[in-house]
Design an enzyme around this catalytic site. Structure first.
Site, PDB file in Angstrom:
ATOM      1  N   ASN A 100      -6.042 -40.944  13.918  1.00 30.21           N
ATOM      2  CA  ASN A 100      -7.525 -41.126  14.184  1.00 30.21           C
ATOM      3  C   ASN A 100      -7.515 -40.981  15.639  1.00 30.21           C
ATOM      4  O   ASN A 100      -6.493 -41.082  16.389  1.00 30.21           O
ATOM      5  CB  ASN A 100      -8.308 -42.133  13.431  1.00 30.21           C
ATOM      6  CG  ASN A 100      -7.439 -43.423  13.870  1.00 30.21           C
ATOM      7  OD1 ASN A 100      -7.510 -44.001  15.228  1.00 30.21           O
ATOM      8  ND2 ASN A 100      -7.017 -43.950  12.760  1.00 30.21           N
ATOM      9  N   PRO A 195      -1.577 -50.750   2.345  1.00 31.76           N
ATOM     10  CA  PRO A 195      -1.942 -52.139   2.403  1.00 31.76           C
ATOM     11  C   PRO A 195      -3.014 -52.613   3.486  1.00 31.76           C
ATOM     12  O   PRO A 195      -2.994 -51.602   4.541  1.00 31.76           O
ATOM     13  CB  PRO A 195      -0.637 -52.755   2.886  1.00 31.76           C
ATOM     14  CG  PRO A 195       0.089 -51.987   3.691  1.00 31.76           C
ATOM     15  CD  PRO A 195      -0.312 -50.461   3.089  1.00 31.76           C
ATOM     16  N   ASP A 196      -3.806 -53.514   3.095  1.00 35.25           N
ATOM     17  CA  ASP A 196      -4.991 -53.792   4.179  1.00 35.25           C
ATOM     18  C   ASP A 196      -4.360 -54.886   4.811  1.00 35.25           C
ATOM     19  O   ASP A 196      -3.940 -56.199   4.524  1.00 35.25           O
ATOM     20  CB  ASP A 196      -6.140 -54.323   3.408  1.00 35.25           C
ATOM     21  CG  ASP A 196      -7.361 -54.765   4.388  1.00 35.25           C
ATOM     22  OD1 ASP A 196      -6.981 -55.296   5.363  1.00 35.25           O
ATOM     23  OD2 ASP A 196      -8.436 -53.982   4.387  1.00 35.25           O
ATOM     24  N   ILE A 197      -3.919 -54.733   6.387  1.00 31.55           N
ATOM     25  CA  ILE A 197      -3.295 -55.580   7.365  1.00 31.55           C
ATOM     26  C   ILE A 197      -4.128 -56.941   7.466  1.00 31.55           C
ATOM     27  O   ILE A 197      -3.726 -58.091   6.948  1.00 31.55           O
ATOM     28  CB  ILE A 197      -2.900 -54.890   8.605  1.00 31.55           C
ATOM     29  CG1 ILE A 197      -2.012 -53.678   8.223  1.00 31.55           C
ATOM     30  CG2 ILE A 197      -2.329 -55.748   9.327  1.00 31.55           C
ATOM     31  CD1 ILE A 197      -1.949 -52.920   9.308  1.00 31.55           C
ATOM     32  N   PHE A 212     -12.168 -55.797  13.081  1.00 31.38           N
ATOM     33  CA  PHE A 212     -13.346 -55.066  13.754  1.00 31.38           C
ATOM     34  C   PHE A 212     -13.918 -54.290  12.504  1.00 31.38           C
ATOM     35  O   PHE A 212     -13.129 -54.005  11.436  1.00 31.38           O
ATOM     36  CB  PHE A 212     -12.871 -53.993  14.752  1.00 31.38           C
ATOM     37  CG  PHE A 212     -12.846 -54.556  15.954  1.00 31.38           C
ATOM     38  CD1 PHE A 212     -11.757 -55.650  16.550  1.00 31.38           C
ATOM     39  CD2 PHE A 212     -13.707 -54.045  17.347  1.00 31.38           C
ATOM     40  CE1 PHE A 212     -11.774 -55.972  17.726  1.00 31.38           C
ATOM     41  CE2 PHE A 212     -13.677 -54.325  18.396  1.00 31.38           C
ATOM     42  CZ  PHE A 212     -12.659 -55.340  18.679  1.00 31.38           C
TER      43      PHE A 212
HETATM   44  O1  PMT Z   1      -8.848 -48.020  20.461  1.00 34.23           O
HETATM   45  P1  PMT Z   1     -10.286 -47.576  21.299  1.00 34.23           P
HETATM   46  O2  PMT Z   1     -10.339 -46.000  21.518  1.00 34.23           O
HETATM   47  O3  PMT Z   1     -10.597 -48.234  22.527  1.00 34.23           O
HETATM   48  O4  PMT Z   1     -11.108 -47.714  20.041  1.00 34.23           O
HETATM   49  C1  PMT Z   1     -11.711 -49.056  19.663  1.00 34.23           C
HETATM   50  C2  PMT Z   1     -12.015 -48.998  18.247  1.00 34.23           C
HETATM   51  C3  PMT Z   1     -13.102 -48.097  17.856  1.00 34.23           C
HETATM   52  C4  PMT Z   1     -10.740 -48.471  17.423  1.00 34.23           C
HETATM   53  C5  PMT Z   1     -11.812 -50.652  17.722  1.00 34.23           C
HETATM   54  O5  PMT Z   1     -13.152 -51.208  18.458  1.00 34.23           O
HETATM   55  C6  PMT Z   1     -12.395 -50.628  16.386  1.00 34.23           C
HETATM   56  O6  PMT Z   1     -13.440 -50.614  15.814  1.00 34.23           O
HETATM   57  N1  PMT Z   1     -11.329 -50.911  15.475  1.00 34.23           N
HETATM   58  C7  PMT Z   1     -11.239 -50.794  14.072  1.00 34.23           C
HETATM   59  C8  PMT Z   1     -11.051 -49.634  13.471  1.00 34.23           C
HETATM   60  C9  PMT Z   1     -11.038 -49.659  11.942  1.00 34.23           C
HETATM   61  O7  PMT Z   1     -10.051 -49.112  11.387  1.00 34.23           O
HETATM   62  O8  PMT Z   1     -12.089 -50.149  11.370  1.00 34.23           O
HETATM   63  P2  PMT Z   1     -12.325 -50.013   9.705  1.00 34.23           P
HETATM   64  O9  PMT Z   1     -13.585 -50.655   9.578  1.00 34.23           O
HETATM   65  O10 PMT Z   1     -11.835 -49.044   9.222  1.00 34.23           O
HETATM   66  O11 PMT Z   1     -11.283 -51.674   9.465  1.00 34.23           O
HETATM   67  C10 PMT Z   1     -11.856 -52.695   9.195  1.00 34.23           C
HETATM   68  C11 PMT Z   1     -10.947 -53.882   9.734  1.00 34.23           C
HETATM   69  O12 PMT Z   1      -9.848 -53.746   8.707  1.00 34.23           O
HETATM   70  C12 PMT Z   1     -10.264 -53.490  11.063  1.00 34.23           C
HETATM   71  O13 PMT Z   1     -10.058 -54.633  11.825  1.00 34.23           O
HETATM   72  C13 PMT Z   1      -8.861 -52.729  10.956  1.00 34.23           C
HETATM   73  O14 PMT Z   1      -7.719 -53.058  11.938  1.00 34.23           O
HETATM   74  C14 PMT Z   1      -8.415 -53.414   9.441  1.00 34.23           C
HETATM   75  N2  PMT Z   1      -7.916 -52.820   8.638  1.00 34.23           N
HETATM   76  C15 PMT Z   1      -8.249 -51.545   8.213  1.00 34.23           C
HETATM   77  C16 PMT Z   1      -7.331 -50.716   7.226  1.00 34.23           C
HETATM   78  C17 PMT Z   1      -6.256 -51.038   6.514  1.00 34.23           C
HETATM   79  N3  PMT Z   1      -5.498 -50.621   5.905  1.00 34.23           N
HETATM   80  N4  PMT Z   1      -5.724 -52.254   7.421  1.00 34.23           N
HETATM   81  C18 PMT Z   1      -6.415 -53.234   8.350  1.00 34.23           C
HETATM   82  O15 PMT Z   1      -6.028 -53.996   8.790  1.00 34.23           O
END
Ligand code: PMT
Length: 287
Positions: A100, A195-197, A212
């Site tokens: 991404n 896996p969801d970290i 986030f």
């Molecule tokens: O890196 P930049 O270009 O500065 O951009 C910043 C950002 C937009 C990436 C950042 O601010 C941000 O929003 N990061 C989270 C991106 C994301 O994957 O969001 P999500 O809504 O899909 O996931 C929710 C949360 O679960 C996140 O904290 C993510 O790290 C976590 N996650 C998601 C999937 C997974 N399999 N494991 C996780 O831990």
């Protein structure tokens, strides 16, 4: 000099594994610790004599990092923060992957701000084009599975875990050993869930865990849903439908959401936002 100095004293032992395990060493180390001497390491591994076990001196850069944390002051002094940043890459074959647009800027800014505030920082990053900050433990990873392993290891003794990484939700069910050849007009790739970290860290550790939520619509309501579903202490809602904030932008605009409140952080540089987020986290949650 050691007996007379008012300075903080730290020792980085280096010895054979049997010497380290000997009752005399155990008692001496314990006495030094009781007297306030900080013990750095030792590491485990192959030793100069060929034995394998604990007793290897820590790498010089790890010693410097650990020494740094003894002298830090600031709102987060004495706290260990683990931060994930950047994208993950999920291989399809030896030359292609799913990923991404995350640049790592938000996560790296949080790491810089936490170091500035005196924290002992572990930064776990997917592939990005920015150099890691000095004075942090840095682990480079590619896949979500690697990021999970590194996160669980670093978070085991951490106080705070912040998941800024954009982790791929799915990976290829099987990675082709050879480059996939061009076939017909269409091709299907079977994916399976990663896996969801952040949820795993929230479940398996005692950290204060902040996620986030990168959303393109209904930002706050999806973020609240993730806060509850992943069992987090707080979530930072990030509208990633705009070009001037979010992925790869210099600025960002987010909302900090926890069980009983929402705080909006208007658009500002990621560096400033990172400082403001950490200050709010420390004040609002009395960390
Ligand atoms: O890196 P930049 O270009 O500065 O951009 C910043 C950002 C937009 C990436 C950042 O601010 C941000 O929003 N990061 C989270 C991106 C994301 O994957 O969001 P999500 O809504 O899909 O996931 C929710 C949360 O679960 C996140 O904290 C993510 O790290 C976590 N996650 C998601 C999937 C997974 N399999 N494991 C996780 O831990």
């Amino acid at each position: 000099i050691h007996l007379a100095t008012p300075a903080i004293v730290a020792v980085a032992p280096a010895m054979n594994q049997a010497m380290w395990a000997h009752a005399a060493s155990v008692a001496n180390i314990s006495m030094l610790q009781e007297r306030g001497v900080r013990i750095i390491g030792p590491d485990e591994g192959i030793q100069a004599c060929g034995d394998v076990g604990p007793g290897r001196m820590q790498q010089p850069d790890a010693i410097v990092h650990n020494l740094g944390s003894l002298f830090q002051t600031g709102r987060l002094a004495g706290k260990k923060l683990v931060i994930t940043a950047g994208p993950t890459r999920e291989a399809l074959d030896p030359v292609r992957y799913i990923s991404n647009h995350s640049s790592g800027k938000m996560g790296y800014a949080l790491a810089e701000a936490a170091i500035e505030a005196g924290a002992n920082v572990s930064l776990i990053s997917g592939p990005v084009a920015i150099a890691p900050p000095e004075r942090c433990q840095f682990t480079a990873v590619e896949s979500a599975q690697q990021m999970l392993n590194a996160s669980l290891e670093a978070a085991a003794d951490a106080d705070i875990f912040i998941a800024a990484a954009a982790v791929a939700d799915y990976r290829a069910s099987s990675v082709a050993e050879q480059k996939i050849k061009k076939q017909g007009e269409q091709i299907s790739i079977s994916l399976e869930k990663n896996p969801d970290i952040v949820a795993t860290v929230a479940q398996q550790t005692d950290c204060f865990v902040v996620g986030f939520a990168a959303e393109t619509q209904d930002v706050e309501s999806y973020a609240r849903d993730k806060l509850a579903r992943k069992n987090l202490h707080a979530i930072i809602a990030n509208d990633v439908s705009r070009g001037d904030v979010g992925f790869n932008a210099e600025d960002n605009e987010v909302s900090w959401i926890d069980a009983d409140s929402t705080k909006v952080f208007s658009k500002r540089s990621k560096a400033q936002l990172a400082r403001d987020i950490l200050e709010h986290m420390v004040n609002h949650h009395k960390l």
